[in-house]
Design a protein around this motif. Sequence first.
Motif, mmCIF file in Angstrom:
data_model
loop_
_atom_site.group_PDB
_atom_site.id
_atom_site.type_symbol
_atom_site.label_atom_id
_atom_site.label_comp_id
_atom_site.label_asym_id
_atom_site.label_seq_id
_atom_site.Cartn_x
_atom_site.Cartn_y
_atom_site.Cartn_z
ATOM 1 N N GLY A 10 0.794 -1.229 0.000
ATOM 2 C CA GLY A 10 0.000 0.000 0.000
ATOM 3 C C GLY A 10 0.823 1.273 0.000
ATOM 4 O O GLY A 10 0.266 2.378 -0.025
ATOM 5 N N LYS A 13 3.924 1.630 -4.469
ATOM 6 C CA LYS A 13 4.947 1.161 -5.420
ATOM 7 C C LYS A 13 4.343 1.008 -6.819
ATOM 8 O O LYS A 13 4.921 1.448 -7.811
ATOM 9 C CB LYS A 13 5.543 -0.184 -4.947
ATOM 10 N N GLY A 14 3.174 0.383 -6.880
ATOM 11 C CA GLY A 14 2.517 0.213 -8.182
ATOM 12 C C GLY A 14 2.058 1.550 -8.746
ATOM 13 O O GLY A 14 2.234 1.843 -9.929
ATOM 14 N N THR A 15 1.487 2.397 -7.880
ATOM 15 C CA THR A 15 0.981 3.712 -8.309
ATOM 16 C C THR A 15 2.109 4.542 -8.912
ATOM 17 O O THR A 15 1.940 5.193 -9.943
ATOM 18 C CB THR A 15 0.373 4.448 -7.090
ATOM 19 N N THR A 31 6.225 -8.262 -9.394
ATOM 20 C CA THR A 31 6.083 -9.700 -9.135
ATOM 21 C C THR A 31 4.645 -10.029 -8.717
ATOM 22 O O THR A 31 4.097 -11.051 -9.121
ATOM 23 C CB THR A 31 7.084 -10.170 -8.055
ATOM 24 N N ARG A 36 -0.508 -12.548 -10.091
ATOM 25 C CA ARG A 36 -1.972 -12.423 -10.256
ATOM 26 C C ARG A 36 -2.405 -12.809 -11.676
ATOM 27 O O ARG A 36 -3.446 -13.424 -11.870
ATOM 28 C CB ARG A 36 -2.438 -11.001 -9.900
ATOM 29 N N GLU A 57 1.501 -14.432 2.887
ATOM 30 C CA GLU A 57 2.882 -14.894 3.085
ATOM 31 C C GLU A 57 3.671 -14.723 1.791
ATOM 32 O O GLU A 57 3.075 -14.564 0.713
ATOM 33 C CB GLU A 57 2.898 -16.395 3.445
ATOM 34 N N GLY A 85 8.179 -4.804 -5.948
ATOM 35 C CA GLY A 85 7.852 -5.992 -5.150
ATOM 36 C C GLY A 85 8.932 -7.055 -5.169
ATOM 37 O O GLY A 85 8.737 -8.152 -4.644
ATOM 38 N N ARG A 88 12.375 -9.012 -1.970
ATOM 39 C CA ARG A 88 11.661 -8.872 -0.700
ATOM 40 C C ARG A 88 12.388 -9.568 0.427
ATOM 41 O O ARG A 88 11.978 -9.461 1.586
ATOM 42 C CB ARG A 88 10.302 -9.527 -0.842
ATOM 43 N N ARG A 127 -8.679 0.286 -2.070
ATOM 44 C CA ARG A 127 -8.035 0.030 -3.367
ATOM 45 C C ARG A 127 -8.910 -0.856 -4.259
ATOM 46 O O ARG A 127 -9.506 -1.825 -3.820
ATOM 47 C CB ARG A 127 -6.689 -0.661 -3.173
ATOM 48 N N TYR A 137 -6.650 1.987 -8.516
ATOM 49 C CA TYR A 137 -7.546 3.094 -8.170
ATOM 50 C C TYR A 137 -7.735 3.116 -6.661
ATOM 51 O O TYR A 137 -7.352 2.164 -5.958
ATOM 52 C CB TYR A 137 -8.907 2.908 -8.867
ATOM 53 N N ARG A 171 0.434 -9.224 6.009
ATOM 54 C CA ARG A 171 1.409 -8.785 4.993
ATOM 55 C C ARG A 171 2.340 -7.727 5.575
ATOM 56 O O ARG A 171 3.529 -7.704 5.281
ATOM 57 C CB ARG A 171 0.682 -8.229 3.754
ATOM 58 N N GLY A 199 1.737 11.722 1.058
ATOM 59 C CA GLY A 199 1.535 13.004 0.379
ATOM 60 C C GLY A 199 0.674 12.688 -0.819
ATOM 61 O O GLY A 199 0.236 11.533 -0.962
HETATM 62 P P1 AP5 Z 1 -0.444 0.722 -4.563
HETATM 63 O O1 AP5 Z 1 0.327 1.586 -5.485
HETATM 64 O O2 AP5 Z 1 -1.294 -0.357 -5.152
HETATM 65 O O3 AP5 Z 1 0.502 0.124 -3.424
HETATM 66 P P2 AP5 Z 1 1.670 -0.939 -3.514
HETATM 67 O O4 AP5 Z 1 2.829 -0.414 -2.738
HETATM 68 O O5 AP5 Z 1 1.928 -1.339 -4.931
HETATM 69 O O6 AP5 Z 1 0.994 -2.101 -2.669
HETATM 70 P P3 AP5 Z 1 0.809 -3.648 -2.929
HETATM 71 O O7 AP5 Z 1 -0.280 -4.076 -1.972
HETATM 72 O O8 AP5 Z 1 0.589 -3.988 -4.368
HETATM 73 O O9 AP5 Z 1 2.161 -4.191 -2.474
HETATM 74 P P4 AP5 Z 1 2.529 -5.569 -1.999
HETATM 75 O O10 AP5 Z 1 3.990 -5.418 -2.052
HETATM 76 O O11 AP5 Z 1 2.006 -6.033 -0.704
HETATM 77 O O12 AP5 Z 1 1.779 -6.553 -3.015
HETATM 78 P P5 AP5 Z 1 2.303 -7.337 -4.296
HETATM 79 O O13 AP5 Z 1 1.261 -7.240 -5.308
HETATM 80 O O14 AP5 Z 1 3.683 -6.926 -4.633
HETATM 81 O O15 AP5 Z 1 -1.356 1.703 -3.650
HETATM 82 C C1 AP5 Z 1 -2.261 1.160 -2.683
HETATM 83 C C2 AP5 Z 1 -3.506 2.057 -2.613
HETATM 84 O O16 AP5 Z 1 -3.139 3.350 -2.118
HETATM 85 C C3 AP5 Z 1 -4.178 2.293 -3.975
HETATM 86 O O17 AP5 Z 1 -5.569 2.344 -3.799
HETATM 87 C C4 AP5 Z 1 -3.627 3.668 -4.410
HETATM 88 O O18 AP5 Z 1 -4.525 4.351 -5.266
HETATM 89 C C5 AP5 Z 1 -3.459 4.375 -3.077
HETATM 90 N N1 AP5 Z 1 -2.356 5.337 -3.071
HETATM 91 C C6 AP5 Z 1 -1.131 5.182 -3.652
HETATM 92 N N2 AP5 Z 1 -0.358 6.267 -3.419
HETATM 93 C C7 AP5 Z 1 -1.122 7.119 -2.648
HETATM 94 C C8 AP5 Z 1 -0.872 8.411 -2.063
HETATM 95 N N3 AP5 Z 1 0.287 9.039 -2.236
HETATM 96 N N4 AP5 Z 1 -1.867 8.970 -1.330
HETATM 97 C C9 AP5 Z 1 -3.063 8.325 -1.169
HETATM 98 N N5 AP5 Z 1 -3.347 7.110 -1.710
HETATM 99 C C10 AP5 Z 1 -2.389 6.514 -2.427
HETATM 100 O O19 AP5 Z 1 2.408 -8.817 -3.711
HETATM 101 C C11 AP5 Z 1 1.272 -9.579 -3.424
HETATM 102 C C12 AP5 Z 1 1.698 -10.957 -2.952
HETATM 103 O O20 AP5 Z 1 2.458 -11.630 -3.983
HETATM 104 C C13 AP5 Z 1 2.627 -10.979 -1.731
HETATM 105 O O21 AP5 Z 1 1.906 -10.896 -0.514
HETATM 106 C C14 AP5 Z 1 3.315 -12.342 -1.914
HETATM 107 O O22 AP5 Z 1 2.488 -13.406 -1.548
HETATM 108 C C15 AP5 Z 1 3.518 -12.403 -3.429
HETATM 109 N N6 AP5 Z 1 4.814 -11.822 -3.845
HETATM 110 C C16 AP5 Z 1 4.990 -10.745 -4.647
HETATM 111 N N7 AP5 Z 1 6.294 -10.478 -4.792
HETATM 112 C C17 AP5 Z 1 6.957 -11.401 -4.073
HETATM 113 C C18 AP5 Z 1 8.337 -11.643 -3.806
HETATM 114 N N8 AP5 Z 1 9.296 -10.863 -4.323
HETATM 115 N N9 AP5 Z 1 8.668 -12.672 -2.997
HETATM 116 C C19 AP5 Z 1 7.723 -13.477 -2.478
HETATM 117 N N10 AP5 Z 1 6.403 -13.311 -2.674
HETATM 118 C C20 AP5 Z 1 6.014 -12.274 -3.466
#
Ligand code: AP5
Length: 214
Positions: A10, A13-15, A31, A36, A57, A85, A88, A127, A137, A171, A199
């Motif tokens: 959250g 990073k994706g945004t 990743t 997904r 996890e 991502g 990690r 989100r 979004y 998480r 911000g």
């Molecule tokens: P968003 O940009 O989506 O946040 P993010 O940092 O990308 O969060 P993620 O939940 O995607 O990160 P994650 O690392 O847990 O998940 P991942 O998919 O990598 O923003 C979040 C929300 O906030 C949105 O609604 C956005 O609009 C809002 N927002 C953004 N910026 C803002 C701002 N400035 N102000 C206000 N609002 C804002 O991983 C998922 C799963 O995959 C993991 O749990 C794990 O099981 C697996 N996985 C992935 N990578 C690995 C790895 N390297 N090793 C092992 N398992 C892995």
Amino acid sequence: MRLVLLGPPGAGKGTQGHPLAERYGVPLISTGDIFRTHLSRGTALGVQAKDYMERGELVPDDVVVWMVVGRLAEPDTENGFILDGFPRTLPQARALGEALEERETPLSAVLNFNVDDEVLVKRLAARRICGDCQRTYNLDLKPPQEEGICDVCGGKLIQRSDDEEETVRRRLDVYHEEAGRLSDYFGEKGLLRKIDADGTVDEVLERAIEAAHT
Ligand code: AP5
């Protein structure tokens, strides 16, 4: 430009990854998005990752490293990439270092996005992501123009199953267990850039661009 985006779930990073990738003309490699996509297609990799993701996890290192090292060998990474991502864990970071050293393509910087946990829980509850192009979004701050529909590709917006509060908290715990080790590792290499990610999206993007060039 070869960047790693670090930070809790959250943090944005994706945004931030999408506009950064556009700015530098390099692919965004997430990743989480790759897993997904595999999950939705029901591939063997998706099946392997499913239970870990639903529990909040980490997927085992060997699976993730194999996937990312293969992705980095594709021709579109010739001018750089943005990794969201990954890494990690310390073994993932070391494996990345070895793969890049072999190709003589070192990282430019590691951007570490910081936000308080309670802000993150709130952000993730609001989100929604596009099931087709994975754009992100936020129902509170960045809603789509048409309810439930992606502004960019017209795909259907969905809520991620791991954005339930209990899974988000797991998480966050998993993130905090590894975060110190990873930032020490990149800090010692002189690559770590800390970014206040609380911000507006534009403010954070500006900070990220500045940090990527320092
Ligand atoms: P968003 O940009 O989506 O946040 P993010 O940092 O990308 O969060 P993620 O939940 O995607 O990160 P994650 O690392 O847990 O998940 P991942 O998919 O990598 O923003 C979040 C929300 O906030 C949105 O609604 C956005 O609009 C809002 N927002 C953004 N910026 C803002 C701002 N400035 N102000 C206000 N609002 C804002 O991983 C998922 C799963 O995959 C993991 O749990 C794990 O099981 C697996 N996985 C992935 N990578 C690995 C790895 N390297 N090793 C092992 N398992 C892995």
